[in-house]
Write a protein that holds these residues in place. Structure first.
Motif, PDB file in Angstrom:
ATOM      1  N   ASP A 127      11.923  38.020  10.962  1.00  0.00           N
ATOM      2  CA  ASP A 127      12.672  37.735  12.004  1.00  0.00           C
ATOM      3  C   ASP A 127      14.077  37.909  10.545  1.00  0.00           C
ATOM      4  O   ASP A 127      13.960  38.442   9.872  1.00  0.00           O
ATOM      5  CB  ASP A 127      12.697  36.260  12.513  1.00  0.00           C
ATOM      6  N   ASP A 128      15.046  37.195  11.114  1.00  0.00           N
ATOM      7  CA  ASP A 128      16.745  37.060  10.789  1.00  0.00           C
ATOM      8  C   ASP A 128      15.909  36.507   9.043  1.00  0.00           C
ATOM      9  O   ASP A 128      14.867  35.823   8.415  1.00  0.00           O
ATOM     10  CB  ASP A 128      17.405  36.237  11.050  1.00  0.00           C
ATOM     11  N   TRP A 181      10.452  33.015  12.365  1.00  0.00           N
ATOM     12  CA  TRP A 181      11.659  32.457  12.805  1.00  0.00           C
ATOM     13  C   TRP A 181      11.261  30.917  12.546  1.00  0.00           C
ATOM     14  O   TRP A 181      11.779  30.077  11.795  1.00  0.00           O
ATOM     15  CB  TRP A 181      12.554  32.599  13.802  1.00  0.00           C
ATOM     16  N   TRP A 230      19.598  36.546  25.098  1.00  0.00           N
ATOM     17  CA  TRP A 230      19.649  34.944  25.677  1.00  0.00           C
ATOM     18  C   TRP A 230      19.138  34.833  27.468  1.00  0.00           C
ATOM     19  O   TRP A 230      19.665  33.747  27.455  1.00  0.00           O
ATOM     20  CB  TRP A 230      20.131  33.953  24.951  1.00  0.00           C
ATOM     21  N   ASP A 263      17.655  29.610  22.285  1.00  0.00           N
ATOM     22  CA  ASP A 263      16.043  28.940  22.112  1.00  0.00           C
ATOM     23  C   ASP A 263      15.755  27.994  22.181  1.00  0.00           C
ATOM     24  O   ASP A 263      16.351  27.118  22.032  1.00  0.00           O
ATOM     25  CB  ASP A 263      17.158  28.870  20.380  1.00  0.00           C
ATOM     26  N   TYR A 295      13.922  43.008  12.633  1.00  0.00           N
ATOM     27  CA  TYR A 295      14.590  42.230  13.819  1.00  0.00           C
ATOM     28  C   TYR A 295      16.321  43.107  12.843  1.00  0.00           C
ATOM     29  O   TYR A 295      16.359  42.774  11.468  1.00  0.00           O
ATOM     30  CB  TYR A 295      14.581  40.652  12.845  1.00  0.00           C
ATOM     31  N   ASP A 343      19.327  41.115  18.531  1.00  0.00           N
ATOM     32  CA  ASP A 343      19.741  39.970  18.977  1.00  0.00           C
ATOM     33  C   ASP A 343      21.714  39.719  19.198  1.00  0.00           C
ATOM     34  O   ASP A 343      21.813  41.101  19.002  1.00  0.00           O
ATOM     35  CB  ASP A 343      19.479  38.912  17.379  1.00  0.00           C
ATOM     36  N   ARG A 370      14.913  37.954  26.523  1.00  0.00           N
ATOM     37  CA  ARG A 370      15.202  36.595  26.174  1.00  0.00           C
ATOM     38  C   ARG A 370      16.121  36.147  27.919  1.00  0.00           C
ATOM     39  O   ARG A 370      16.766  37.148  28.007  1.00  0.00           O
ATOM     40  CB  ARG A 370      15.819  36.747  25.241  1.00  0.00           C
ATOM     41  N   ASP A 391      10.719  32.840  24.840  1.00  0.00           N
ATOM     42  CA  ASP A 391      10.911  32.928  23.610  1.00  0.00           C
ATOM     43  C   ASP A 391      10.109  32.389  22.730  1.00  0.00           C
ATOM     44  O   ASP A 391       9.216  32.209  23.401  1.00  0.00           O
ATOM     45  CB  ASP A 391      12.431  31.337  22.758  1.00  0.00           C
ATOM     46  N   MET A 392      10.129  32.345  21.747  1.00  0.00           N
ATOM     47  CA  MET A 392       8.477  32.377  20.649  1.00  0.00           C
ATOM     48  C   MET A 392       8.250  31.228  20.918  1.00  0.00           C
ATOM     49  O   MET A 392       8.825  30.043  21.168  1.00  0.00           O
ATOM     50  CB  MET A 392       8.557  32.702  19.087  1.00  0.00           C
ATOM     51  N   CYS A 409      22.685  36.677  13.781  1.00  0.00           N
ATOM     52  CA  CYS A 409      23.252  35.043  13.352  1.00  0.00           C
ATOM     53  C   CYS A 409      22.856  34.678  12.110  1.00  0.00           C
ATOM     54  O   CYS A 409      23.754  33.770  12.130  1.00  0.00           O
ATOM     55  CB  CYS A 409      21.775  34.518  14.424  1.00  0.00           C
ATOM     56  N   ALA A 410      21.912  34.811  11.640  1.00  0.00           N
ATOM     57  CA  ALA A 410      22.019  33.747  10.457  1.00  0.00           C
ATOM     58  C   ALA A 410      23.018  34.785   8.856  1.00  0.00           C
ATOM     59  O   ALA A 410      23.199  35.104   8.017  1.00  0.00           O
ATOM     60  CB  ALA A 410      20.729  33.805   9.797  1.00  0.00           C
ATOM     61  N   LYS A 447      13.200  43.269  17.268  1.00  0.00           N
ATOM     62  CA  LYS A 447      13.591  42.008  17.541  1.00  0.00           C
ATOM     63  C   LYS A 447      15.750  42.555  17.464  1.00  0.00           C
ATOM     64  O   LYS A 447      15.723  42.559  16.366  1.00  0.00           O
ATOM     65  CB  LYS A 447      13.469  41.291  16.914  1.00  0.00           C
ATOM     66  N   CYS A 489      17.197  40.264  22.748  1.00  0.00           N
ATOM     67  CA  CYS A 489      16.963  39.382  22.630  1.00  0.00           C
ATOM     68  C   CYS A 489      18.601  38.887  22.438  1.00  0.00           C
ATOM     69  O   CYS A 489      20.221  38.111  21.732  1.00  0.00           O
ATOM     70  CB  CYS A 489      17.171  38.736  20.793  1.00  0.00           C
TER      71      CYS A 489
END
Ligand code: GLA
Length: 432
Positions: free
Chosen positions: A81-82, A46, A192, A213, A122, A158, A209, A261-262, A130-131, A156, A190
């Motif tokens: 990821d996404d 990501w 947040w 981000d 993910y 989200d 998380r 976070d990463m 999210c995308a 992961k 995840c």
């Protein structure tokens, strides 16, 4: 006749009791244990590539992770990821985007496994990721089943597009589905920190998380406003994330970690900032998920992410998240209890000028109620090893009180020079 009736009644009762002992179909299932006794380590697509991912990039990354010794250093998860999703089929099963991954996800997992790596994937608890790819809402068991078929090792999960979704229920549902699918899969939550997962997710996921981000910034970036005067979204800096994550240390431990976070190491901060970021994440027992381009990095970046002694702080078997003892001006003093009575100690300089710090151990005494450990600098001598400065010889602390090394300095470096945005980091081991 009476006997027959009694017999039938007894049989009915016995079968009812047996039924009651059977598991209800919606009963919670335990999470997979033993997958994150120390914080997970790996790489994720990501931070550097966002949704621009494909099979070639992932295979090249895998090859380089092996070649550069990253797998040997502990980075075993390679996480998509996404952006990997294709469409759902008529039955609702999810498929990979075959333009991006023409050999398919199963072949990719096999390839990674043959290299000693594990595959992460993910998804999202809502209708969409999210995308804006397809989310898992309403397809949890189907998706978990598919991941298990492919040979996925890490999920992961989200929190975008989750209007009216109950967070505890949603994450527990996916935990159950992963368990039911039969393949051990590390579950990385995840959301947040929006719903305080540290209070309820220890038996749901392996990490959660704790913040929004991260961005490629060591210090906070200024807020910008849209044309209506509303503040625009902005990423969090390394130091802001450390401020949010530090007070949550009591909730972390083997099998359930705070995830700040990463990593952004190698993505554009200075070498000093990268070192501080990496060290802080290790002091906080954070999952170490690299986020840079592994196929194209500087020797300095490689040296930072493969510093075995700093990684060992993160991976210490006690699994106690470190604490910030104090902030003094621009300086932050951090300690982390390690196995065998050792401590990790570091000083981060958030300021613009280098600072020479007098290492006056008596003034740095730690009394950590969470771990029940004290540094006892008045009675314990420590060998002190500088973990970022390989040429510095270890020295022994000067003890003012009792102790057999009283008054002796093995090396006269009782001060540390900490550069701007840089860090000094030491391992203290009691002299036995
Ligand atoms: C959210 C997560 C990020 C990343 C993106 C993908 O913002 O917090 O880490 O996974 O979604 O779209």
């Amino acid at each position: 006749m009476k006997k027959v009736i009694l017999l039938i009644a007894a049989l009915l009762l016995a079968s009812f009791a047996a039924g009651a002992q059977q598991r209800r179909p919606d009963a919670p299932l335990p999470k997979w244990e033993g997958l994150a006794d120390t914080p997970q380590m790996g790489w994720s697509s990501w931070n550097k590539f966002q949704t621009e991912i494909n099979e070639k990039l992932i295979r090249e990354t895998a090859d380089k992770m092996v070649e550069l010794g990253l797998v040997d250093a502990g980075y075993v998860y390679l996480n998509l990821d996404d952006g990997w999703h294709g469409e759902r089929d008529e039955q609702g099963f999810v498929h990979e985007d075959l333009e991006k991954f023409p050999s398919g996800m199963k072949a990719l997992a096999d390839y990674l496994h043959s290299k000693g790596l594990k595959l992460g994937i993910y998804s999202d608890a809502g209708t969409n990721t999210c995308a804006c790819y397809t989310g898992s809402l309403g397809h949890e068991y189907q998706d978990a089943f598919m991941y298990a078929q492919w040979g996925v090792d890490y999920l992961k999960y989200d929190w975008c597009y989750t209007n009216n979704v109950n967070p505890r229920g949603a994450y527990a549902l996916m935990r159950n589905a992963l368990r039911k699918a039969g393949r051990p899969i590390l579950f990385s939550i995840c959301e947040w920190g929006s719903n305080k997962p540290w209070e309820w997710a220890a038996d749901v996921g392996h990490s959660w998380r704790t913040t929004g981000d991260i961005g490629v910034c060591f210090l906070p970036v200024p807020t910008r406003y849209d044309q209506n005067g509303r503040p625009m979204w902005k990423p969090l800096s390394v130091l802001e994330i450390a401020d949010i994550n530090e007070p949550l240390r009591q909730y972390a431990g083997p099998g359930h970690w705070n995830d700040p976070d990463m990593l952004e190491v190698g993505n554009g901060m200075t070498a000093a900032e990268d070192r501080s970021h990496f060290t802080l994440w290790c002091m906080m027992a954070a999952p170490l998920i690299l986020g840079n381009d592994i196929t194209d990095m500087t020797p300095e970046t490689l040296a930072t992410i493969t510093n075995k002694e700093v990684i060992a702080i993160d991976q210490d078997p006690l699994g106690i998240q470190g604490l910030r003892l104090k902030k003094e001006g621009d300086l932050q003093y951090w300690f982390k209890p390690l196995e065998d009575g050792d401590w990790a100690f570091c000083i981060v300089n958030a300021g613009e000028a280098p600072v020479t710090v007098d290492l006056d151990w008596q003034s740095l005494e730690v009394n950590d109620e969470l771990s029940g450990r004290t540094t006892s600098f008045d009675s314990v001598n420590y060998t002190v090893k500088d973990l970022w400065n390989a040429s510095a010889k270890p020295f022994t602390t000067l003890v003012k009180g009792k102790g057999k090394l009283r008054g002796q300095m093995v090396q006269n470096t009782a001060s540390a020079v900490v550069g701007s945005h840089d860090v000094a980091c030491y391992r203290l081991s009691p002299v036995k």
